[in-house]
Motif scaffolding. Sequence first.
Motif: not given
Lengths: 224, 288, 266, 275
Positions: A29, A33, A37, A40-41, B178, B181, B188, C136-137, C139-141, C143-145, C166
């Motif tokens: 991380e 990224y 991230e 993206f959100i 999207d 990701m 993985f 997937f947004a 999922a990315s969040g 993963s970040g957490i 993921i």
Amino acid sequence: MNYLHHILEPRLLFPAIGTLAIFSLVFRENKMYRLFEHMFIGLAAGYSLAITWTDVLKPFWWDPMWVDGQWEWVVIVPLSFMFYAIYTKKFVWMSRLIFGFFFGTASGTVFRQFAGEYIPQITASYKNVFPDLKHGHTAMLASIPQAIDNLIFVAILLAVATYFFFAFEQQNKTVQKVALSGRAILMIALGAIFGATIMTREALLIDRMYFLLHDWLQIVHSAM
Amino acid sequence: MDPFILPLAVSGFFGPVHGHGAAFFGKLAVGIVAGILFLVGLQLIPTRLRKPTIVFFTFMGGLYYVLDFFLPVSRFEKALVGQESFAGNLLNVFGAFAVGLGVISLIGLHLKTVSRQREGWGFSTVLIVSFVLMAVFTLLNAYHPKGVIVPKVPGLQTNITTGDVFTFLFQSGLTALDSAMFALIGFFIISASYRAFRIRNVEASMLMASALIVMLGQVSLGTALTNFIPPQTVWGNLRFENLAQYLLVDINTPALRAVTFGIAVGLLATSLRLWLSLERGVYFDQEA
Amino acid sequence: MEFAYTNWPVAYFVLLISLVIVFKVVTAQRGKVPSIRRIAGMNAIDEAVGRATEMGRPILMVPGISGFDIVTMQALNIFGYIARSVAKFGNRCILPTIDPVVTGVAEEVLRDAYQEAGRPEMFNPEDVRFLSDRQFAFASGVSGIISREKVATSFLMGAFFAESLIIAEVGQRAGAVQIAATTQTTQLPFLIATCDYVLLGDEFYAASAYLSRNPTLLGSIVGQDYSKLLMLLAVLIGTICVTLLPFLHNHFMIHLLSYLIALFKS
Amino acid sequence: MQRVDPRILYVLLVVIITVSLVDKSFSLPIIPAQQTVQAYNTIEAAGRENPRRMAIVDGWWSASTQGENKWQTIALMTQLMRDRIPFAMLSGDPQNTTLMETIADKLAQKYNYKYGQDYVNWGYKVAYPQTLIGMVQDIPGTLKEDANGTPMAKLPVMNGVHTFKDISVVAEITPVSSLDLWLGMVQGVDHTPIVYLPTAVMAPEAFPYLDSHQISGMAIGIKGAGDYEKLLGMKSTGTQISSAMSLVYALIILLIVVGNIGYWADRAVKAQQAK
């Protein structure tokens, strides 16, 4: 310079950097990224907020009320306060009421789903487990493999199902054996899924790599 | 006419009002007041009766769909089946009003992070900015896609419209991220299989064996390995692609179907408990 | 008479199953409390919660990505029970969601749990986070957490799809103990590959009963077992009918069996 | 040995993919799978029997699965154009119609196919099932006009096309379960041969139909595209990506073997120390 041109083209550069930043997560991380991230959100949230208006509220609430004059729709505005009651001490119980209502509706639809989605799986499991004896020798021989397959089908179905009984005492040795073999067969099935999924997943990765190498860097040239 | 407002719909009062005259706004006001009165009425309910009230509304929420499923069409055509789409819309609209919960939770958190200059507040700023940009341009694109943002200047082929900006944010931003990701799974899945497929016990080895066979059945490598087997004979079944097919079709289907039965019943049972408030689960058990 | 769901035997079968479940629930509430077999992985929960506390790191709970529906509600129920013991240990739960309404419900579920454990001050509403309604947004969040909060234990329960790998792989990399349960059978192999314990199939629905040991849920499990038995019986009867049919000459029997087969054909 | 840092695996993966994409000359030997050969032959047969009978290319894929479906589409359309089979494109996904037409137009230049004369885009249909039901009765009557709004009557390629009896073969390129519709309404009614080009995950559901000859062939995922190019005697991106895929598979299989050896070696060592 001409070479740099397509690399610096924003519509390629931005997604390319974004892709690399997201990919960098597999190493660790990192700030890049984290940057994308958050971007993206943010984009996703902004988009969903906007389409909540354009795709739901405008066509199904605002237009009927404002254009067609079905003014009753306005009642929803004060009622929707109940959602936000969680932020209050005094009215918080109202949020439980509205959430309860929504989970009620969710439960209500399950009956139809059960009938439409799961009952057909029962009927789809009706299998003829005996070879065809009526249409002569060759027909019988031909039907034997199918009959065996069907027998295996039913056997597997029952074995796996046996593992998933929780309350019935499974003291009986044979029952235990069946249940365990059921679990083992399930593992085979799951392994198969794993194997079958790999190609589609890798195809996505290769496609992104193709975007980077072909569309962006243009060091890959293709017929198309 | 909608059943939820049906009882009184008979009288012209509840009919649609055309034009935006006093009558229209008057009725809007009436609607809002009615809603508020309903809320006040709820608040007046004595505390000990609140739980039963919640139970009642939960039940009513499900009732429509349950009746819609179990009752004969011939008698209840209009009241039930005829209203499915309306009920759907009503719930969608109502649910859409909850979107604020999400926004408050997400944006609220990040606004706090920025205002208190907490660690990583820079990222939160980026999040908020991209949120605003996307929301604004998605709406602008819906209403004036041709609206000019940057007029045509030397060096630009054409002027940049709101539609262009939206397309950039959506295609080069949202969609690209999207798929990036999604593509991570490609990485993985490698490390996952490397770790998972150790023959620790019978189960692991079975998982691995069938995964390997299916994989080999999918690529030329596998086809090559068993290509010496003539496809049309009985032995042809031992070719990797056929073994893979056997695993995926004849083993998978019944095994997963058995699991599905359990999941289906679990789903039904849980919804019954929720709908009838039999649930002594954490949430609905609270004395409100 | 025509029915809303045109195939009336199906409607009756659903009704029958529902009645069986409700009956078992009620009898259990009346005091006939049954027992259920142990579920591998459930016993690991307390241990996993304790470990997180020792390490002084938070616990992650992801209720799937299917929005507000029954599956998510069941997941939140399980989390509710787990959160109680988390609260007793005085640790944090981080609960990211994919749906605004779920965010609201989850917040109250956790608040209640901490309340009951007598540690209301430990609950921080900011730990229930709406991330995105986009797969997937989200999922990315998550993963970040996981990476930033150094999550020590993560519970993935509910409906997961492609993103499960993921989230679970990132967790695995962060060295978190992971316990998962999903209703999406196609995701089970990936969770098995990446998590320490995985509840299979409807062990997901049995989990809350197992944790709470309360009569209603235990009774419901018995009802579910009987219902599954009914479904399997239906399969067996159908199979026997289909198999016998070619050998019959008696018209009455043929009609009877064809009817039995047609019973569920929708 | 069994505790290899996953990052090394990822680097290996990236290198493998990059090399097999960048180096044109590189490609592994491809052995077409049975079902792909069947699919290829079905189209060939259609071309032989009556080259002027129209084929339908039905696409449900969008950008999200183009990694597999795009190359399938290219390979399939190449075969159609090489055999001079006129075809129509139909889409069950809004994005798909533009994606497919772009591919067709590009290939058309190479095989001098003329739009409206040799191929046509029927476009994206919102009420897909209803449209299909209508088409079973009367194709031009249901569709009325093509994606660009040209009336069917004005399109030479549509001459003599009335029902599915006038269609030689249907190719279904899809990442979703869109096949059932065609099986029920088209194949079941007029026995129009259907070739199926699904993403790899969708394939298992279709095998039973292959056995029951309801579909006459199947090219699965990117491997299917590679096989197809092999059968066409061409070596294009499909082949490269396909062999990239084979290498990735080889890597995974190798890792599984190595991983197990390492695991057992470790255990042996530990057993030694225990003594």
